[in-house]
Design a protein around this motif. Structure first.
Motif, PDB file in Angstrom:
ATOM      1  N   LEU A   5       1.575   9.123  -6.391  1.00  0.00           N
ATOM      2  CA  LEU A   5       1.891  10.534  -6.180  1.00  0.00           C
ATOM      3  C   LEU A   5       2.962  10.995  -7.158  1.00  0.00           C
ATOM      4  O   LEU A   5       2.850  12.082  -7.750  1.00  0.00           O
ATOM      5  N   GLU A   6       3.974  10.196  -7.364  1.00  0.00           N
ATOM      6  CA  GLU A   6       5.019  10.559  -8.313  1.00  0.00           C
ATOM      7  C   GLU A   6       4.458  10.636  -9.731  1.00  0.00           C
ATOM      8  O   GLU A   6       4.820  11.522 -10.508  1.00  0.00           O
ATOM      9  N   GLY A  22       0.650  10.504  -0.444  1.00  0.00           N
ATOM     10  CA  GLY A  22       1.836   9.732  -0.808  1.00  0.00           C
ATOM     11  C   GLY A  22       2.160   8.613   0.147  1.00  0.00           C
ATOM     12  O   GLY A  22       3.147   7.880  -0.069  1.00  0.00           O
ATOM     13  N   ARG A  23       1.368   8.439   1.190  1.00  0.00           N
ATOM     14  CA  ARG A  23       1.535   7.319   2.125  1.00  0.00           C
ATOM     15  C   ARG A  23       0.214   6.571   2.234  1.00  0.00           C
ATOM     16  O   ARG A  23      -0.848   7.126   1.936  1.00  0.00           O
ATOM     17  N   GLU A  40      -7.698   1.648  -1.094  1.00  0.00           N
ATOM     18  CA  GLU A  40      -6.642   2.633  -0.905  1.00  0.00           C
ATOM     19  C   GLU A  40      -6.561   3.586  -2.104  1.00  0.00           C
ATOM     20  O   GLU A  40      -6.374   4.796  -1.944  1.00  0.00           O
ATOM     21  N   SER A  41      -6.681   3.042  -3.295  1.00  0.00           N
ATOM     22  CA  SER A  41      -6.581   3.887  -4.494  1.00  0.00           C
ATOM     23  C   SER A  41      -7.717   4.899  -4.568  1.00  0.00           C
ATOM     24  O   SER A  41      -7.579   5.942  -5.225  1.00  0.00           O
ATOM     25  N   TYR A  42      -8.818   4.613  -3.900  1.00  0.00           N
ATOM     26  CA  TYR A  42      -9.947   5.539  -3.933  1.00  0.00           C
ATOM     27  C   TYR A  42      -9.579   6.878  -3.303  1.00  0.00           C
ATOM     28  O   TYR A  42     -10.182   7.902  -3.620  1.00  0.00           O
ATOM     29  N   ARG A  43      -8.557   6.908  -2.450  1.00  0.00           N
ATOM     30  CA  ARG A  43      -8.108   8.189  -1.897  1.00  0.00           C
ATOM     31  C   ARG A  43      -7.643   9.112  -3.017  1.00  0.00           C
ATOM     32  O   ARG A  43      -7.788  10.334  -2.930  1.00  0.00           O
ATOM     33  N   ALA A  93       0.829  -1.210   0.000  1.00  0.00           N
ATOM     34  CA  ALA A  93       0.000   0.000   0.000  1.00  0.00           C
ATOM     35  C   ALA A  93       0.861   1.257   0.000  1.00  0.00           C
ATOM     36  O   ALA A  93       0.578   2.221  -0.733  1.00  0.00           O
ATOM     37  N   ASP A  94       1.912   1.277   0.812  1.00  0.00           N
ATOM     38  CA  ASP A  94       2.804   2.438   0.838  1.00  0.00           C
ATOM     39  C   ASP A  94       3.487   2.645  -0.514  1.00  0.00           C
ATOM     40  O   ASP A  94       3.569   3.769  -1.020  1.00  0.00           O
ATOM     41  N   GLY A  95       3.977   1.554  -1.099  1.00  0.00           N
ATOM     42  CA  GLY A  95       4.636   1.665  -2.391  1.00  0.00           C
ATOM     43  C   GLY A  95       3.692   2.147  -3.476  1.00  0.00           C
ATOM     44  O   GLY A  95       4.067   2.958  -4.336  1.00  0.00           O
TER      45      GLY A  95
END
Length: 668
Positions: free
Chosen positions: A406-407, A431-432, A542-545, A398-400
């Motif tokens: 973000l990048e 980004g986290r 998570e991607s929904y953020r 998830a962090d990666g």
């Protein structure tokens, strides 16, 4: 005021009105939130289109016979307010030396038209007031204006105040007629010409006032301005010259004779219903025709935005697909059998030469395993260690994924601007992984573990395996199956490889002893797929953020197609708008030359025809508003010159215009 013909209520006009309303609906929201392409220009085009629909096209089409709105516009210091005060013979606006002078637009109307303009029929976004409140439209009445015509003193088109410039553009877009004011010193400035070219492109009815002209410069300046008009496709534009006058103060009005040609023209326009109708239809038709290019261009810009949104979504999808790939690699490389899981396994198995004696001692090991899972070794420790290891792998994925997304946004078109709008704190949080991802990972792993135990129970119901499953216990066999999911040793080094490899192989051999080779392979695949599906679901959440940031600002899908469809409907019904004035007459705007006090009214110095005859007006041929001047089958006498049009004698505007004993005419 001569009454206009009754308003058309034909089905065709109603269809045209419905098409315009359909075009207006998609424009209610921001269509260009991302900084891609010429987003600033696209946003301005959107505001202008929505404003013209609200302020002009819709209200004018609903009431074709409503009073005509003439907007007095121009550059700062051109003398617009002074001209308006002079035309109505009263101080209705506030001239002065400070800039900008016109802070609140002033609308001067006939008392007979006050009720119409005080309502929300025209410029509905501006509240009406008699004072000078911000954002208000100040409405004042004047008996000097005939019913059917109103004058609006607009802010400067080149004001240093952005809001004033935007308001000036909005008011001009809402006008039936532009009375554009410039000066002998600034007539060649680019900003006014950009507006004048816009009037040309939209066929807006236009008259030009050349103000503050020194007496000795009337002829050369008028000639040069006429040249510029022709070069910019505006030949035939009605041109008035107002000579420079020594005024006692900045708030003083111009001499009456200086503005008499303009006031006479306006009076004639107010009293001539056919001419007002022609002016309205000219501007209305031009505005409708302009939609054929403006709306498709806007639709293309919306599609550019949609492409940018799609790119940002694909960046997120790719980033989180990479997260799944990371998790897959973590499942297969044996890294989960490091650390705590490996330690708990070693506690039971020991570090002896297990693998060499595995085949001959399966029964002995099975007894040890049974003891391990029946209380001699704490079962919960291995299960907890496994849960912790899988949870850490999920958090890492998830962090990666968040970091990659973000990048990717930072480098994608429109992404950096979106992140700037979110601000540095919110961007850093994006980004986290979400703060609660750890708890959700625990829930995911426990759910998976329960699924694995259900698999074991389901397989253990068969008669041939029931006794062997019972000998290990459901929990014991389930943990062995969980270990079997992580069967590879890639990524481990040194002694860890042998120990972890032994761990996974041992669990597999024991499971095969219980369920058989084929059943173990099937169970392992099902267990691995279920875990992968659960992790994929968590990463999608998570991607929904990221995608939620897009959904909050993204225009509705199909907006571009809706705009094009509305434009096509408008063009399909465009021909149903009557193109001629009431009574079937076509007349030229202000088709007359007048002089007052020896001052010349210059009318574009072009050729004009009237009923097929050459019209000599003031010793030169003129065209008025680029149209043939017809006077309803009458002969018009202008300044003592004969204009033949239909064979009857008449005077333009009802009389030959003379003042101070001088003939009306253009400068030689």
């Amino acid at each position: 005021m001569e009454p206009l013909a009754a308003p058309e209520t034909s089905v065709g006009r109603m269809d045209l009105l419905a098409a315009l309303e359909a075009l207006r609906r998609p424009l209610d929201r921001e269509l260009f939130p991302l900084a891609v392409g010429e987003a600033a220009q696209d946003r301005r085009a959107l505001r202008e289109l929505a404003g013209q629909l609200d302020d002009y096209l819709l209200p004018r089409l609903r009431a074709l016979d409503a009073p005509l709105l003439a907007v007095v516009g121009g550059s700062t210091g051109a003398g617009k307010s002074t001209l308006v005060n002079s035309l109505v013979g009263a101080d209705v606006t506030e001239p002065g030396v400070l800039r900008p002078t016109t802070l609140v637009p002033t609308l001067v109307v006939s008392p007979a038209d006050q009720a119409w303009f005080m309502g929300q029929n025209v410029l509905p976004g501006l509240s009406r007031a008699t004072g000078t409140g911000p954002g208000a439209l100040r409405v004042v009445t004047s008996d000097a204006l005939g019913a059917g015509l109103a004058l609006l003193d607009a802010p400067d088109i080149d004001s240093v105040v952005v809001a004033n410039r935007e308001l000036a553009a909005q008011l001009l877009a809402a006008a039936d007629l532009w009375l554009f004011v410039t000066t002998a010193a600034r007539y060649a400035d680019e900003v006014p010409w950009s507006f004048l070219r816009s009037a040309r492109e939209r066929s807006t009815a236009l008259a030009l006032v050349l103000d503050r002209v020194p007496q000795d410069a009337v002829e050369p300046v008028s000639r040069d301005l006429t040249r510029l008009l022709a070069e910019n496709g505006l030949d035939g534009t009605l041109l008035f010259t107002v000579p420079e006058a020594a005024l006692p103060s900045e708030k003083a009005r111009l001499p009456e004779e200086s503005v008499r040609p303009i006031s006479s023209w306006l009076t004639g326009l107010a009293t001539d219903a056919a001419e007002r109708s022609r002016v309205v239809r000219q501007t209305l038709s031009g505005a409708l025709d302009s939609l054929a290019t403006r709306v498709p261009a806007l639709a293309e810009a919306v599609e550019r935005q949609q492409a940018a949104f799609d790119t940002l979504r694909s960046v997120v999808a790719g980033a989180y697909a990479g997260g799944i790939a990371d998790f897959d690699a973590g499942m297969r490389d044996g890294s989960l059998l490091r650390g705590e899981v490996l330690a708990r396994w070693q506690d039971f198995i020991g570090t002896g030469d297990l693998m060499r004696s595995l085949e001959s001692r399966v029964g002995w090991l099975r007894d040890r395993i049974v003891g391990f899972f029946t209380g001699q070794m704490p079962e919960g420790q291995l299960r907890d260690a496994l849960e912790s290891g899988v949870g850490a792998l999920i958090r890492g994925a998830a962090d990666g994924s968040a970091e990659r997304a973000l990048e990717g946004w930072s480098a994608a078109p429109g992404g950096s601007g979106l992140l700037e709008r979110l601000g540095p704190m919110e961007s850093a949080r994006l980004g986290r992984a979400a703060p609660d991802v750890g708890k959700r990972a625990e829930v995911t792993v426990r759910g998976w573990q329960e699924f694995v135990l259900d698999l074991v129970r389901e397989e253990g119901r068969e008669r041939r395996t029931a006794a062997r499953v019972a000998s290990f216990g459901v929990n014991g066999a389930g943990l062995l199956l969980m270990l079997g999911v992580f069967a590879s040793t890639g990524g481990l080094t040194g002694i860890e490889v042998g120990i972890a490899g032994g761990t996974s192989l041992l669990s597999q051999k024991l499971l095969e002893a219980v369920f058989g080779d084929q059943a173990v392979r099937t169970l392992t695949v099902r267990a691995r797929d279920d875990l992968r599906d659960r992790v994929r679901l968590l990463l999608e959440e998570e991607s929904y953020r990221f995608t939620a940031q897009l959904e909050a600002i993204e225009p509705p899908r199909g907006t571009a197609n809706a705009l094009r469809a509305a434009a096509e409907r408008i063009q399909a019904h465009r021909a149903e708008l009557p193109a001629t004035a009431a009574g079937g007459q076509d007349t030229a705007a202000g088709g007359q030359d007048t002089a007052a006090g020896g001052q010349d009214a210059t009318v574009s110095r072009q050729d004009t025809t009237a009923g097929g005859q050459d019209a000599t007006a003031g010793r030169q041929d003129t065209t008025v508003s680029r149209q043939d001047a017809t006077m309803g089958g009458q002969d018009a006498t202008v300044g003592g010159e004969g204009v033949t049009a239909g064979g009857e004698g008449a005077t333009a505007g009802g009389e030959g215009a003379t003042a101070a004993g001088e003939d009306a005419g253009d400068t030689p």
